[in-house]
Design a protein around this motif. Structure first.
Motif, PDB file in Angstrom:
ATOM      1  N   SER A 160       0.829  -1.206   0.000  1.00  0.00           N
ATOM      2  CA  SER A 160       0.000   0.000   0.000  1.00  0.00           C
ATOM      3  C   SER A 160       0.864   1.258   0.000  1.00  0.00           C
ATOM      4  CB  SER A 160      -0.980  -0.003   1.175  1.00  0.00           C
ATOM      5  OG  SER A 160      -0.314  -0.245   2.379  1.00  0.00           O
ATOM      6  N   THR A 164       3.753   1.370  -1.532  1.00  0.00           N
ATOM      7  CA  THR A 164       4.299   1.383  -2.888  1.00  0.00           C
ATOM      8  C   THR A 164       3.295   1.957  -3.884  1.00  0.00           C
ATOM      9  OG1 THR A 164       5.623  -0.569  -2.390  1.00  0.00           O
ATOM     10  CG2 THR A 164       5.308  -0.077  -4.684  1.00  0.00           C
ATOM     11  N   LEU A 165       2.006   1.750  -3.637  1.00  0.00           N
ATOM     12  CA  LEU A 165       0.983   2.207  -4.580  1.00  0.00           C
ATOM     13  C   LEU A 165       0.997   3.710  -4.792  1.00  0.00           C
ATOM     14  CD1 LEU A 165      -2.161   0.061  -3.781  1.00  0.00           C
ATOM     15  CD2 LEU A 165      -0.795   0.061  -5.845  1.00  0.00           C
ATOM     16  N   SER A 197       3.675   5.735  -4.341  1.00  0.00           N
ATOM     17  CA  SER A 197       4.971   6.290  -4.746  1.00  0.00           C
ATOM     18  C   SER A 197       5.104   6.176  -6.262  1.00  0.00           C
ATOM     19  CB  SER A 197       6.109   5.546  -4.057  1.00  0.00           C
ATOM     20  OG  SER A 197       6.214   4.246  -4.571  1.00  0.00           O
ATOM     21  N   SER A 198       6.043   6.928  -6.803  1.00  0.00           N
ATOM     22  CA  SER A 198       6.230   6.870  -8.254  1.00  0.00           C
ATOM     23  C   SER A 198       7.637   6.432  -8.636  1.00  0.00           C
ATOM     24  CB  SER A 198       5.935   8.241  -8.880  1.00  0.00           C
ATOM     25  OG  SER A 198       6.852   9.189  -8.367  1.00  0.00           O
ATOM     26  N   TYR A 203      11.978   0.657  -8.641  1.00  0.00           N
ATOM     27  CA  TYR A 203      12.792  -0.212  -7.804  1.00  0.00           C
ATOM     28  C   TYR A 203      13.841  -0.877  -8.683  1.00  0.00           C
ATOM     29  CZ  TYR A 203      13.997  -4.067  -4.709  1.00  0.00           C
ATOM     30  OH  TYR A 203      14.682  -4.971  -3.927  1.00  0.00           O
ATOM     31  N   TRP A 252      -1.865   2.050 -13.872  1.00  0.00           N
ATOM     32  CA  TRP A 252      -1.096   2.511 -12.704  1.00  0.00           C
ATOM     33  C   TRP A 252      -0.777   1.342 -11.778  1.00  0.00           C
ATOM     34  CZ3 TRP A 252       1.994   6.147 -11.241  1.00  0.00           C
ATOM     35  CH2 TRP A 252       2.335   6.255  -9.903  1.00  0.00           C
ATOM     36  N   LEU A 253      -1.756   0.466 -11.535  1.00  0.00           N
ATOM     37  CA  LEU A 253      -1.522  -0.701 -10.690  1.00  0.00           C
ATOM     38  C   LEU A 253      -0.473  -1.622 -11.303  1.00  0.00           C
ATOM     39  CD1 LEU A 253      -5.101  -1.630  -9.446  1.00  0.00           C
ATOM     40  CD2 LEU A 253      -3.190  -0.792  -8.079  1.00  0.00           C
ATOM     41  N   TYR A 294       1.960  -0.761 -13.299  1.00  0.00           N
ATOM     42  CA  TYR A 294       3.245  -0.055 -13.139  1.00  0.00           C
ATOM     43  C   TYR A 294       3.770  -0.221 -11.720  1.00  0.00           C
ATOM     44  CZ  TYR A 294       6.396   3.929 -12.553  1.00  0.00           C
ATOM     45  OH  TYR A 294       7.475   4.722 -12.250  1.00  0.00           O
ATOM     46  N   ARG A 295       2.894  -0.114 -10.739  1.00  0.00           N
ATOM     47  CA  ARG A 295       3.317  -0.225  -9.350  1.00  0.00           C
ATOM     48  C   ARG A 295       3.626  -1.673  -8.963  1.00  0.00           C
ATOM     49  NH1 ARG A 295       6.111   3.018  -8.864  1.00  0.00           N
ATOM     50  NH2 ARG A 295       6.506   2.103  -6.846  1.00  0.00           N
ATOM     51  N   ASN A 339       7.017  -2.814  -9.854  1.00  0.00           N
ATOM     52  CA  ASN A 339       8.040  -2.129  -9.069  1.00  0.00           C
ATOM     53  C   ASN A 339       7.927  -2.436  -7.578  1.00  0.00           C
ATOM     54  OD1 ASN A 339       9.697  -0.511 -10.932  1.00  0.00           O
ATOM     55  ND2 ASN A 339       7.698   0.272 -11.519  1.00  0.00           N
ATOM     56  N   PHE A 340       7.012  -3.347  -7.209  1.00  0.00           N
ATOM     57  CA  PHE A 340       6.932  -3.801  -5.825  1.00  0.00           C
ATOM     58  C   PHE A 340       8.168  -4.663  -5.565  1.00  0.00           C
ATOM     59  CE2 PHE A 340       5.228  -6.874  -2.654  1.00  0.00           C
ATOM     60  CZ  PHE A 340       5.126  -5.965  -1.615  1.00  0.00           C
TER      61      PHE A 340
END
Length: 143
Positions: free
Chosen positions: A11, A13-14, A16-17, A20, A73-74, A76-77, A80-81
């Motif tokens: 949550s 991470t969601l 942030s932009s 990783y 967006w999800l 993308y996130r 990068n988690f």
């Protein structure tokens, strides 16, 4: 009920932009995100087709576009988690270790598979004809 550390990290991470490990596993992460977005686009298109007919066309399109944007967006996130990104980085590293067949080996292997499949098809045909003959001989099949 308290959230686990993974849920808290995801949550956080969601919103942030940042990226990783920016340069590691880049191709696999991009392709994974692209696949997730493609699934989202298909889902939004399906949703657009089943939304109530009384709804205006602009509202239908707006909802479908919103689904695609949120899903992009999800995606993308998610790639990068940290835990998932590390998994994708390891996948790319392992794929890099694979020894790929040459074109000559590929053609030979393909020819062997096709020949074996044709032979098996004829063998199954022969068994089928023999069993039909046998069952007709003993009057088991009355066709």
């Amino acid at each position: 009920m308290a959230k686990s550390k993974t849920e808290q990290a995801f949550s956080a991470t969601l919103v942030s932009s940042g990226l990783y490990k920016r340069n590691q596993g880049r191709l696999v992460r991009q392709l994974t995100a692209l696949g997730l977005v493609a699934v989202a686009i298909f889902g939004a298109y399906s949703l657009y087709n089943v939304l109530p007919l009384g709804m205006s066309a602009g509202m239908q399109k707006g909802i479908a576009v919103a689904v695609v944007v949120v899903s992009a967006w999800l995606a993308y996130r998610v790639v990068n988690f940290p835990r998932f990104a590390d998994f994708l980085i390891s996948v790319e590293a392992e794929v890099g270790k694979v020894t790929w067949a040459t074109w000559d080996q590929l053609w030979r292997s393909t020819a062997v598979v096709i020949v074996i499949m044709v032979l098996l098809a004829f063998l199954l045909l022969a068994f089928d004809v023999i069993w039909q003959w046998f069952f007709r001989l003993i009057h088991f099949l009355q066709i």
